[in-house]
Design a protein around this motif. Structure first.
Motif, mmCIF file in Angstrom:
data_model
loop_
_atom_site.group_PDB
_atom_site.id
_atom_site.type_symbol
_atom_site.label_atom_id
_atom_site.label_comp_id
_atom_site.label_asym_id
_atom_site.label_seq_id
_atom_site.Cartn_x
_atom_site.Cartn_y
_atom_site.Cartn_z
ATOM 1 N N CYS A 1 4.884 7.678 -7.882
ATOM 2 C CA CYS A 1 4.512 6.938 -9.100
ATOM 3 C C CYS A 1 4.033 5.520 -8.801
ATOM 4 O O CYS A 1 4.419 4.562 -9.494
ATOM 5 N N LYS A 2 3.199 5.382 -7.784
ATOM 6 C CA LYS A 2 2.687 4.058 -7.420
ATOM 7 C C LYS A 2 1.732 3.508 -8.472
ATOM 8 O O LYS A 2 1.559 2.297 -8.589
ATOM 9 N N GLY A 3 1.089 4.393 -9.221
ATOM 10 C CA GLY A 3 0.244 3.928 -10.322
ATOM 11 C C GLY A 3 -1.226 3.812 -9.987
ATOM 12 O O GLY A 3 -2.031 3.518 -10.879
ATOM 13 N N VAL A 4 -1.595 4.014 -8.727
ATOM 14 C CA VAL A 4 -2.997 4.003 -8.326
ATOM 15 C C VAL A 4 -3.236 5.117 -7.321
ATOM 16 O O VAL A 4 -2.288 5.647 -6.729
ATOM 17 N N ASN A 5 -4.504 5.452 -7.113
ATOM 18 C CA ASN A 5 -4.867 6.431 -6.092
ATOM 19 C C ASN A 5 -5.415 5.698 -4.868
ATOM 20 O O ASN A 5 -5.581 4.473 -4.896
ATOM 21 N N PRO A 6 -5.690 6.405 -3.774
ATOM 22 C CA PRO A 6 -6.168 5.725 -2.571
ATOM 23 C C PRO A 6 -7.445 4.907 -2.791
ATOM 24 O O PRO A 6 -7.593 3.810 -2.235
ATOM 25 N N LYS A 7 -8.378 5.431 -3.584
ATOM 26 C CA LYS A 7 -9.622 4.705 -3.846
ATOM 27 C C LYS A 7 -9.331 3.371 -4.534
ATOM 28 O O LYS A 7 -9.914 2.331 -4.186
ATOM 29 N N GLN A 8 -8.437 3.386 -5.501
ATOM 30 C CA GLN A 8 -8.078 2.149 -6.202
ATOM 31 C C GLN A 8 -7.332 1.185 -5.282
ATOM 32 O O GLN A 8 -7.516 -0.034 -5.364
ATOM 33 N N MET A 9 -6.499 1.734 -4.390
ATOM 34 C CA MET A 9 -5.777 0.885 -3.444
ATOM 35 C C MET A 9 -6.764 0.172 -2.514
ATOM 36 O O MET A 9 -6.622 -1.024 -2.232
ATOM 37 N N ILE A 10 -7.738 0.914 -2.048
ATOM 38 C CA ILE A 10 -8.766 0.321 -1.192
ATOM 39 C C ILE A 10 -9.524 -0.763 -1.965
ATOM 40 O O ILE A 10 -9.776 -1.853 -1.439
ATOM 41 N N GLU A 11 -9.875 -0.469 -3.202
ATOM 42 C CA GLU A 11 -10.608 -1.441 -4.019
ATOM 43 C C GLU A 11 -9.801 -2.731 -4.193
ATOM 44 O O GLU A 11 -10.349 -3.836 -4.104
ATOM 45 N N ALA A 12 -8.485 -2.581 -4.422
ATOM 46 C CA ALA A 12 -7.635 -3.766 -4.584
ATOM 47 C C ALA A 12 -7.594 -4.584 -3.299
ATOM 48 O O ALA A 12 -7.734 -5.817 -3.322
ATOM 49 N N VAL B 1 0.843 -1.195 0.000
ATOM 50 C CA VAL B 1 0.000 0.000 0.000
ATOM 51 C C VAL B 1 0.880 1.249 0.000
ATOM 52 O O VAL B 1 0.597 2.228 -0.682
ATOM 53 N N GLU B 2 1.924 1.234 0.776
ATOM 54 C CA GLU B 2 2.929 2.290 0.911
ATOM 55 C C GLU B 2 2.377 3.557 1.565
ATOM 56 O O GLU B 2 2.927 4.058 2.539
ATOM 57 N N SER B 3 1.296 4.107 1.012
ATOM 58 C CA SER B 3 0.691 5.312 1.581
ATOM 59 C C SER B 3 -0.788 5.339 1.230
ATOM 60 O O SER B 3 -1.214 4.757 0.220
ATOM 61 N N GLY B 4 -1.555 6.048 2.052
ATOM 62 C CA GLY B 4 -2.963 6.259 1.745
ATOM 63 C C GLY B 4 -3.232 7.669 1.272
ATOM 64 O O GLY B 4 -4.370 8.042 1.015
ATOM 65 N N ASN B 5 -2.171 8.455 1.129
ATOM 66 C CA ASN B 5 -2.308 9.848 0.725
ATOM 67 C C ASN B 5 -2.174 9.972 -0.790
ATOM 68 O O ASN B 5 -1.207 9.489 -1.376
ATOM 69 N N GLU B 6 -3.124 10.653 -1.404
ATOM 70 C CA GLU B 6 -3.148 10.747 -2.865
ATOM 71 C C GLU B 6 -1.912 11.448 -3.419
ATOM 72 O O GLU B 6 -1.337 11.019 -4.433
ATOM 73 N N GLU B 7 -1.484 12.508 -2.756
ATOM 74 C CA GLU B 7 -0.313 13.242 -3.239
ATOM 75 C C GLU B 7 0.951 12.393 -3.133
ATOM 76 O O GLU B 7 1.800 12.410 -4.037
ATOM 77 N N VAL B 8 1.081 11.658 -2.053
ATOM 78 C CA VAL B 8 2.252 10.799 -1.883
ATOM 79 C C VAL B 8 2.265 9.698 -2.938
ATOM 80 O O VAL B 8 3.291 9.448 -3.593
ATOM 81 N N ALA C 1 -0.255 14.235 6.952
ATOM 82 C CA ALA C 1 -1.246 13.769 5.981
ATOM 83 C C ALA C 1 -1.006 12.308 5.610
ATOM 84 O O ALA C 1 -1.953 11.519 5.483
ATOM 85 N N HIS C 2 0.256 11.960 5.437
ATOM 86 C CA HIS C 2 0.628 10.580 5.110
ATOM 87 C C HIS C 2 0.176 9.634 6.221
ATOM 88 O O HIS C 2 -0.419 8.579 5.955
ATOM 89 N N ALA C 3 0.422 10.005 7.468
ATOM 90 C CA ALA C 3 0.049 9.158 8.597
ATOM 91 C C ALA C 3 -1.461 8.994 8.699
ATOM 92 O O ALA C 3 -1.970 7.866 8.843
ATOM 93 N N LEU C 4 -2.196 10.090 8.624
ATOM 94 C CA LEU C 4 -3.647 10.034 8.792
ATOM 95 C C LEU C 4 -4.336 9.337 7.623
ATOM 96 O O LEU C 4 -5.233 8.507 7.822
ATOM 97 N N ASP C 5 -3.919 9.653 6.406
ATOM 98 C CA ASP C 5 -4.565 9.051 5.234
ATOM 99 C C ASP C 5 -4.213 7.568 5.105
ATOM 100 O O ASP C 5 -5.040 6.765 4.658
ATOM 101 N N THR C 6 -3.005 7.217 5.498
ATOM 102 C CA THR C 6 -2.627 5.806 5.475
ATOM 103 C C THR C 6 -3.436 5.024 6.504
ATOM 104 O O THR C 6 -3.900 3.910 6.235
#
Length: 291
Positions: free
Chosen positions: A142-153, A130-137, A180-185
């Protein structure tokens, strides 16, 4: 055994037989990672894979655990993965568990039926970075997905009945995005609710693209105390039903083990004690840390 290049595996697969059914990582664009930069992604042929299994039988016919490498071996066509799983369980009489790395994009490319079939044929655990839950991070590395897609996966894996182990990286947002990284993750992991969670602490190889941002002053690494503060914030805001948590990877300054949420209060108490003492004697020395 037939291996190409350096092999990487999750810490929990230390005693597993590693079968390299793919070479490299299909995505291979993350700016913090150099693990597969010297490899061109490919899926090995059926003949190669059969030879690998034969060699593994000679090496350890009593294997109880097998891990399928490289970086996101779940990218292999489902029909071939099912063949591999059937072959493994037919060949290794003591086999109890088969794990695999799963990149979020490759998990999303599988149908629910495909994931359920993999579970039915003996795939046990999927490791998701997952690495991060923050969209900007996620975008910046260059993870290739956004938080919504990460959750879906993650939810897709959980829905199939497969065991999910997630990994996050403390410090991946640098100093500017640490909160932001801590809270969104914490939010993304809470929503996915994995059975296992591992926290690594960012270390940047000089060859990694992210190192240039550090050199130019565009990315500021966290100090050990800032990293532990970020970890504490994430853990304090994490809401999971039952999760085995580990931050005992070689990259971490402070090895921690817990079951959440049962051990959360004790875990936070330990972090508070160490942060308040501000004693480097409590931490893993920099020269002991590793990727």
């Amino acid at each position: 055994m037939y291996y190409e290049g350096i092999l990487y595996r999750p810490p929990s697969e230390a005693r597993s037989v590693i079968l390299q059914i793919t070479v490299g990582c299909r995505h291979n664009a993350c700016t913090f990672c150099t693990m597969y930069k010297d490899k061109t992604f490919r899926i090995k042929s059926r003949t190669e894979i059969k030879d690998i299994i034969t060699a593994a039988l000679v090496h350890n016919a009593k294997a109880e655990r097998i891990f399928l490498a490289d970086g996101d071996a779940i990218a292999v066509d489902t029909s071939l993965l099912l063949e591999i799983l059937d072959n493994l369980y037919a060949s290794f009489p003591h086999l109890q568990r088969v794990g695999i790395y799963g990149g979020p994009k490759d998990i999303l490319a599988k149908t629910p039926e495909e994931l359920a079939a993999l579970k039915a044929h003996g795939l046990t655990m999927v490791y998701l970075g997952v690495e991060s839950g923050n969209e900007e991070v996620l975008a910046s590395v260059c993870k290739g997905v956004n938080p919504k897609q990460m959750i879906e996966a993650g939810e897709k894996v959980k829905a199939s009945g497969l065991v999910l182990s997630c990994t996050v990286i403390i410090g991946l947002g640098g100093l500017s995005l640490t909160q932001a990284h801590a809270l969104d993750t914490a939010h993304v992991i809470s929503t996915i609710d994995p059975e296992y969670l591992g926290a690594l602490t960012l270390m940047v190889d000089p060859e990694a693209p992210l190192s240039k941002a550090i050199e130019h002053g565009d990315f500021q690494l966290l100090t050990p105390w800032e990293a532990l503060t970020e970890l504490r914030t994430m853990l304090e805001n994490l809401e999971v039903s039952h999760c085995v948590f580990r931050s005992n990877h070689a990259s971490n300054y402070l090895p921690l083990r817990a079951t959440l949420p049962a051990d959360r209060a004790e875990l936070l108490k330990t972090l508070d004690r160490v942060l308040e003492a501000s004693s480097s004697e409590e931490l893993r020395p920099e020269y002991w840390r590793g990727f």
